[in-house]
Structure formats: C-alpha cells, structure tokens
Design a protein around this motif. Structure first.
Motif, PDB file in Angstrom:
ATOM      1  N   SER A   1       0.835  -1.199   0.000  1.00 27.43           N
ATOM      2  CA  SER A   1       0.000   0.000   0.000  1.00 27.43           C
ATOM      3  C   SER A   1       0.873   1.253   0.000  1.00 27.43           C
ATOM      4  CB  SER A   1      -0.886  -0.002   1.249  1.00 27.43           C
ATOM      5  OG  SER A   1      -1.528   1.227   1.410  1.00 27.43           O
ATOM      6  N   ILE A   2       0.251   2.379  -0.298  1.00 28.86           N
ATOM      7  CA  ILE A   2       0.972   3.650  -0.205  1.00 28.86           C
ATOM      8  C   ILE A   2       1.199   4.040   1.255  1.00 28.86           C
ATOM      9  CG2 ILE A   2       0.155   4.512  -2.420  1.00 28.86           C
ATOM     10  CD1 ILE A   2      -1.871   6.242  -0.850  1.00 28.86           C
ATOM     11  N   ILE A   3       0.465   3.413   2.151  1.00 30.50           N
ATOM     12  CA  ILE A   3       0.635   3.638   3.588  1.00 30.50           C
ATOM     13  C   ILE A   3       1.734   2.684   4.072  1.00 30.50           C
ATOM     14  CG2 ILE A   3      -0.494   3.616   5.850  1.00 30.50           C
ATOM     15  CD1 ILE A   3      -1.828   5.586   3.986  1.00 30.50           C
TER      16      ILE A   3
ATOM     17  N   ILE B   1      -3.366  -4.875   7.642  1.00 29.96           N
ATOM     18  CA  ILE B   1      -3.731  -5.599   6.428  1.00 29.96           C
ATOM     19  C   ILE B   1      -5.146  -5.178   6.047  1.00 29.96           C
ATOM     20  CG2 ILE B   1      -4.233  -7.865   5.423  1.00 29.96           C
ATOM     21  CD1 ILE B   1      -2.106  -9.021   7.293  1.00 29.96           C
ATOM     22  N   ILE B   2      -5.305  -4.790   4.795  1.00 27.59           N
ATOM     23  CA  ILE B   2      -6.635  -4.455   4.278  1.00 27.59           C
ATOM     24  C   ILE B   2      -7.064  -5.608   3.372  1.00 27.59           C
ATOM     25  CG2 ILE B   2      -8.013  -2.837   2.937  1.00 27.59           C
ATOM     26  CD1 ILE B   2      -5.915  -0.680   3.633  1.00 27.59           C
ATOM     27  N   VAL B   3      -8.144  -6.275   3.751  1.00 28.88           N
ATOM     28  CA  VAL B   3      -8.674  -7.390   2.969  1.00 28.88           C
ATOM     29  C   VAL B   3      -9.903  -6.879   2.225  1.00 28.88           C
ATOM     30  CG1 VAL B   3      -9.524  -9.762   3.032  1.00 28.88           C
ATOM     31  CG2 VAL B   3      -7.836  -9.003   4.727  1.00 28.88           C
ATOM     32  N   ASP B   4      -9.840  -6.942   0.903  1.00 25.54           N
ATOM     33  CA  ASP B   4     -10.880  -6.354   0.055  1.00 25.54           C
ATOM     34  C   ASP B   4     -11.772  -7.436  -0.567  1.00 25.54           C
ATOM     35  OD1 ASP B   4     -12.433  -4.903  -1.695  1.00 25.54           O
ATOM     36  OD2 ASP B   4     -10.759  -3.867  -2.643  1.00 25.54           O
ATOM     37  N   PHE B   5     -13.042  -7.408  -0.217  1.00 16.24           N
ATOM     38  CA  PHE B   5     -14.029  -8.359  -0.730  1.00 16.24           C
ATOM     39  C   PHE B   5     -14.924  -7.754  -1.808  1.00 16.24           C
ATOM     40  CE2 PHE B   5     -12.862 -10.351   3.244  1.00 16.24           C
ATOM     41  CZ  PHE B   5     -12.882 -11.703   2.932  1.00 16.24           C
ATOM     42  N   SER B   6     -14.516  -6.637  -2.398  1.00 15.75           N
ATOM     43  CA  SER B   6     -15.341  -5.957  -3.403  1.00 15.75           C
ATOM     44  C   SER B   6     -15.718  -6.847  -4.577  1.00 15.75           C
ATOM     45  CB  SER B   6     -14.611  -4.720  -3.942  1.00 15.75           C
ATOM     46  OG  SER B   6     -14.383  -3.809  -2.916  1.00 15.75           O
TER      47      SER B   6
ATOM     48  N   LEU C   1      -8.131   3.633   3.545  1.00 18.41           N
ATOM     49  CA  LEU C   1      -6.872   4.383   3.467  1.00 18.41           C
ATOM     50  C   LEU C   1      -6.989   5.734   4.167  1.00 18.41           C
ATOM     51  CD1 LEU C   1      -5.456   3.768  -0.122  1.00 18.41           C
ATOM     52  CD2 LEU C   1      -4.645   2.843   2.055  1.00 18.41           C
ATOM     53  N   GLN C   2      -8.123   6.400   3.999  1.00 15.87           N
ATOM     54  CA  GLN C   2      -8.330   7.680   4.682  1.00 15.87           C
ATOM     55  C   GLN C   2      -8.284   7.497   6.198  1.00 15.87           C
ATOM     56  OE1 GLN C   2     -12.052   8.808   2.857  1.00 15.87           O
ATOM     57  NE2 GLN C   2     -11.042  10.005   1.249  1.00 15.87           N
ATOM     58  N   TYR C   3      -8.903   6.436   6.686  1.00 14.27           N
ATOM     59  CA  TYR C   3      -8.869   6.115   8.117  1.00 14.27           C
ATOM     60  C   TYR C   3      -7.420   5.918   8.574  1.00 14.27           C
ATOM     61  CZ  TYR C   3      -8.840   2.992  12.157  1.00 14.27           C
ATOM     62  OH  TYR C   3      -8.554   2.400  13.362  1.00 14.27           O
TER      63      TYR C   3
END
Length: 163
Positions: free
Chosen positions: A39-41, A77-82, A147-149
């Motif tokens: 990520s960029i973070i 970790i960001i888990v994306d279910f989109s 990401l904002q969070y």
C-alpha cells in the motif's frame, strides 16, 4: 514388451505429468486469487479477494496472509471483498465465521485487519451466519475510506508534488 503394455506405460506417464501440471496450476490460481499488494501507507498491505470461496480456500488464504505477515514489517492488512458476490461463497452459513477467524488469527500476530467491500448481501450473510463477535471487526465500504482512516490514524496527508 507388447505394444499394449507400452501404451499403458505411456498413458501412466502422461497422467503423472498432467497431475503435476494440475498441482502447479492450482498453486498459481491461489497466488493470483489472493495477491499481496503493498500500500501507499507504510507497513500496510492490500489483499483483494476474488473467485469462489470454499472453506478450504479460505483456510489457504488465511495461511498465506499469516506467512507473508510474519516475515515482513506489517502492522495493517486491508482485505478487500469488493469482487465477491453471494454466488462466490461456497458455504454461506459459515462465511461470517471465516471472517471472524481471519481477523482473530491476524490479530494474534499483533496486526490490525481492515475489511472493505462487503456488499449488502454479504453483510446479511454474515449477520445470518450467527457470528456474535462482529463488533470488533473494522470494516469500510471502500478501499479509499480505509486508506483515509489509516492516514488519519498515522497522522499522514497527501501533498501535491511540485510542478
């Protein structure tokens, strides 16, 4: 050797090679269907989940996340279910349990998990699966809001590059 026994031997060899190719293909599919994206973070990775989610596949994804997280300097970790819809969930009645298990396993390593992309139908499935500890799971509608969070939490902000 008769021609028949030679043919049988050849077919056995072909079958062995096809099984090896199948194993390699399954490994490739697993890697592609749950890629690890920086990520960029700082110290954050994104894992977009795609494809059919069976209990076995969920376990493999959790194992992959834990293995990657262990050797890296990762704290989120960001888990994306989109990309997951109701039809991709193998056993609907335990989907919420797997989300809870994923969050707990990653949390035991001291890593925060953020879930994004739950559609209204996936949300209903999780509620109906009887999971009681969903309050502790951090969810966001989109990757952008997650990401904002994180940027607020880490006191970071975007700056325009000099032109």
């Amino acid at each position: 050797m008769t021609s028949e026994s030679q043919e049988i031997k050849q077919l056995k060899q072909e079958m062995k090679e096809l099984k090896e190719q199948l194993v390699q293909s399954e490994q490739l599919i697993m890697e592609i269907s749950a890629p690890i994206i920086p990520s960029i973070i700082p110290e954050t990775i994104l894992i977009p989940i795609t494809g059919r989610l069976s209990p076995e596949r969920f376990e493999r994804i959790i194992t992959k996340i834990l293995d990657v997280s262990y050797g890296e300097d990762i704290n989120t970790i960001i888990v994306d279910f989109s990309a997951i819809s109701e039809k991709e969930i193998g056993e609907i009645d335990i989907f919420g349990t797997y989300i809870e298990n994923m969050a707990k396993a990653i949390g035991l390593m001291g890593i925060e998990t953020l879930f994004v992309g739950f559609t209204p139908s996936l949300t209903q499935i999780m509620i109906n699966s009887g999971v009681r500890e969903l309050q502790g799971i951090k969810t966001f509608l989109t990757f952008r809001t997650a990401l904002q969070y994180l940027m607020r939490e880490k006191d970071m902000e975007f700056q325009k590059a000099n032109q």
